[in-house]
Scaffold this motif. Sequence first.
Motif, PDB file in Angstrom:
ATOM      1  N   SER A 210       4.207   2.398  -3.890  1.00 16.62           N
ATOM      2  CA  SER A 210       4.330   3.360  -4.990  1.00 16.62           C
ATOM      3  C   SER A 210       4.676   4.752  -4.470  1.00 16.62           C
ATOM      4  O   SER A 210       5.453   5.471  -5.101  1.00 16.62           O
ATOM      5  CB  SER A 210       3.067   3.393  -5.849  1.00 16.62           C
ATOM      6  OG  SER A 210       2.007   3.990  -5.148  1.00 16.62           O
ATOM      7  N   ASP A 211       4.143   5.116  -3.306  1.00 13.72           N
ATOM      8  CA  ASP A 211       4.457   6.431  -2.742  1.00 13.72           C
ATOM      9  C   ASP A 211       5.938   6.533  -2.374  1.00 13.72           C
ATOM     10  O   ASP A 211       6.579   7.554  -2.627  1.00 13.72           O
ATOM     11  CB  ASP A 211       3.600   6.709  -1.515  1.00 13.72           C
ATOM     12  CG  ASP A 211       2.140   6.876  -1.872  1.00 13.72           C
ATOM     13  OD1 ASP A 211       1.609   7.971  -1.652  1.00 13.72           O
ATOM     14  OD2 ASP A 211       1.519   5.926  -2.390  1.00 13.72           O
ATOM     15  N   LEU A 212       6.473   5.471  -1.763  1.00  9.23           N
ATOM     16  CA  LEU A 212       7.893   5.486  -1.402  1.00  9.23           C
ATOM     17  C   LEU A 212       8.776   5.386  -2.649  1.00  9.23           C
ATOM     18  O   LEU A 212       9.802   6.059  -2.738  1.00  9.23           O
ATOM     19  CB  LEU A 212       8.203   4.346  -0.425  1.00  9.23           C
ATOM     20  CG  LEU A 212       7.612   4.510   0.979  1.00  9.23           C
ATOM     21  CD1 LEU A 212       7.834   3.251   1.795  1.00  9.23           C
ATOM     22  CD2 LEU A 212       8.200   5.715   1.697  1.00  9.23           C
TER      23      LEU A 212
ATOM     24  N   ASN B 197       8.157   6.533  -5.557  1.00  4.78           N
ATOM     25  CA  ASN B 197       8.094   7.758  -6.342  1.00  4.78           C
ATOM     26  C   ASN B 197       8.459   9.013  -5.565  1.00  4.78           C
ATOM     27  O   ASN B 197       8.463  10.105  -6.126  1.00  4.78           O
ATOM     28  CB  ASN B 197       6.691   7.912  -6.946  1.00  4.78           C
ATOM     29  CG  ASN B 197       6.395   6.795  -7.931  1.00  4.78           C
ATOM     30  OD1 ASN B 197       7.207   6.458  -8.770  1.00  4.78           O
ATOM     31  ND2 ASN B 197       5.217   6.199  -7.801  1.00  4.78           N
ATOM     32  N   ALA B 198       8.754   8.862  -4.290  1.00  6.77           N
ATOM     33  CA  ALA B 198       9.104  10.036  -3.476  1.00  6.77           C
ATOM     34  C   ALA B 198      10.483  10.552  -3.874  1.00  6.77           C
ATOM     35  O   ALA B 198      11.449   9.795  -3.936  1.00  6.77           O
ATOM     36  CB  ALA B 198       9.087   9.677  -1.997  1.00  6.77           C
TER      37      ALA B 198
ATOM     38  N   LYS C  84       0.813  -1.215   0.000  1.00  8.71           N
ATOM     39  CA  LYS C  84       0.000   0.000   0.000  1.00  8.71           C
ATOM     40  C   LYS C  84       0.847   1.267   0.000  1.00  8.71           C
ATOM     41  O   LYS C  84       0.410   2.305  -0.488  1.00  8.71           O
ATOM     42  CB  LYS C  84      -0.950   0.009   1.198  1.00  8.71           C
ATOM     43  CG  LYS C  84      -2.076  -0.995   1.047  1.00  8.71           C
ATOM     44  CD  LYS C  84      -2.994  -0.993   2.249  1.00  8.71           C
ATOM     45  CE  LYS C  84      -4.067  -2.057   2.063  1.00  8.71           C
ATOM     46  NZ  LYS C  84      -4.771  -2.381   3.294  1.00  8.71           N
ATOM     47  N   VAL C  85       2.044   1.195   0.578  1.00  6.45           N
ATOM     48  CA  VAL C  85       2.912   2.382   0.618  1.00  6.45           C
ATOM     49  C   VAL C  85       3.980   2.349  -0.475  1.00  6.45           C
ATOM     50  O   VAL C  85       4.694   3.321  -0.680  1.00  6.45           O
ATOM     51  CB  VAL C  85       3.597   2.543   1.995  1.00  6.45           C
ATOM     52  CG1 VAL C  85       2.571   2.723   3.102  1.00  6.45           C
ATOM     53  CG2 VAL C  85       4.536   1.393   2.303  1.00  6.45           C
TER      54      VAL C  85
ATOM     55  N   GLU D 248       9.070  14.006   6.299  1.00  7.22           N
ATOM     56  CA  GLU D 248       8.456  13.752   5.002  1.00  7.22           C
ATOM     57  C   GLU D 248       8.152  12.258   4.830  1.00  7.22           C
ATOM     58  O   GLU D 248       7.097  11.891   4.311  1.00  7.22           O
ATOM     59  CB  GLU D 248       9.355  14.253   3.866  1.00  7.22           C
ATOM     60  CG  GLU D 248       9.409  15.770   3.789  1.00  7.22           C
ATOM     61  CD  GLU D 248      10.457  16.288   2.821  1.00  7.22           C
ATOM     62  OE1 GLU D 248      10.113  17.134   1.989  1.00  7.22           O
ATOM     63  OE2 GLU D 248      11.626  15.839   2.897  1.00  7.22           O
TER      64      GLU D 248
ATOM     65  N   HIS E 239      -0.079   9.169   5.500  1.00  3.63           N
ATOM     66  CA  HIS E 239      -1.063   9.435   4.440  1.00  3.63           C
ATOM     67  C   HIS E 239      -1.746   8.145   3.980  1.00  3.63           C
ATOM     68  O   HIS E 239      -2.884   8.164   3.536  1.00  3.63           O
ATOM     69  CB  HIS E 239      -0.356  10.129   3.263  1.00  3.63           C
ATOM     70  CG  HIS E 239      -1.254  10.451   2.119  1.00  3.63           C
ATOM     71  ND1 HIS E 239      -2.192  11.456   2.179  1.00  3.63           N
ATOM     72  CD2 HIS E 239      -1.378   9.904   0.889  1.00  3.63           C
ATOM     73  CE1 HIS E 239      -2.850  11.499   1.036  1.00  3.63           C
ATOM     74  NE2 HIS E 239      -2.383  10.568   0.227  1.00  3.63           N
ATOM     75  N   LYS E 240      -1.055   7.024   4.128  1.00  4.73           N
ATOM     76  CA  LYS E 240      -1.600   5.725   3.719  1.00  4.73           C
ATOM     77  C   LYS E 240      -2.268   4.992   4.885  1.00  4.73           C
ATOM     78  O   LYS E 240      -2.670   3.835   4.761  1.00  4.73           O
ATOM     79  CB  LYS E 240      -0.483   4.845   3.127  1.00  4.73           C
ATOM     80  CG  LYS E 240      -0.001   5.332   1.782  1.00  4.73           C
ATOM     81  CD  LYS E 240      -1.128   5.295   0.779  1.00  4.73           C
ATOM     82  CE  LYS E 240      -0.661   5.615  -0.615  1.00  4.73           C
ATOM     83  NZ  LYS E 240      -1.756   5.522  -1.588  1.00  4.73           N
TER      84      LYS E 240
ATOM     85  N   ILE F 127       4.420  10.422   4.454  1.00  4.15           N
ATOM     86  CA  ILE F 127       4.056   9.491   3.371  1.00  4.15           C
ATOM     87  C   ILE F 127       3.365   8.258   3.971  1.00  4.15           C
ATOM     88  O   ILE F 127       2.324   7.821   3.488  1.00  4.15           O
ATOM     89  CB  ILE F 127       5.309   9.059   2.567  1.00  4.15           C
ATOM     90  CG1 ILE F 127       5.834  10.236   1.738  1.00  4.15           C
ATOM     91  CG2 ILE F 127       4.989   7.865   1.661  1.00  4.15           C
ATOM     92  CD1 ILE F 127       7.209   9.980   1.107  1.00  4.15           C
TER      93      ILE F 127
END
Length: 72
Positions: A23-25, A27-28, A20-21, A56, A63-64, A60
């Motif tokens: 793609s965010d990590l 692409n960060a 769940k995290v 930050e 947010h998830k 991230i």
Amino acid sequence: METKELKFKTTLNCGGCVSKVQSDLDNAEGICHWNVDTDNADKILTVSAKGITEDEVVNIIKHKGFKAEPIV
């Protein structure tokens, strides 16, 4: 700018949580590489960071819907 290693205690309990995290990590901006040790009782997230702050990274994860706190 040199790469630094940040470590966090998280609530990422399993591969599903990690996905769940992911793609965010991935692409960060400022994260070179990251890994979650789900076998560790504290579910340690290790981030190779270059220009991203602990706050930050925590945001991230938050947010998830998970928690992360820096290990000092």
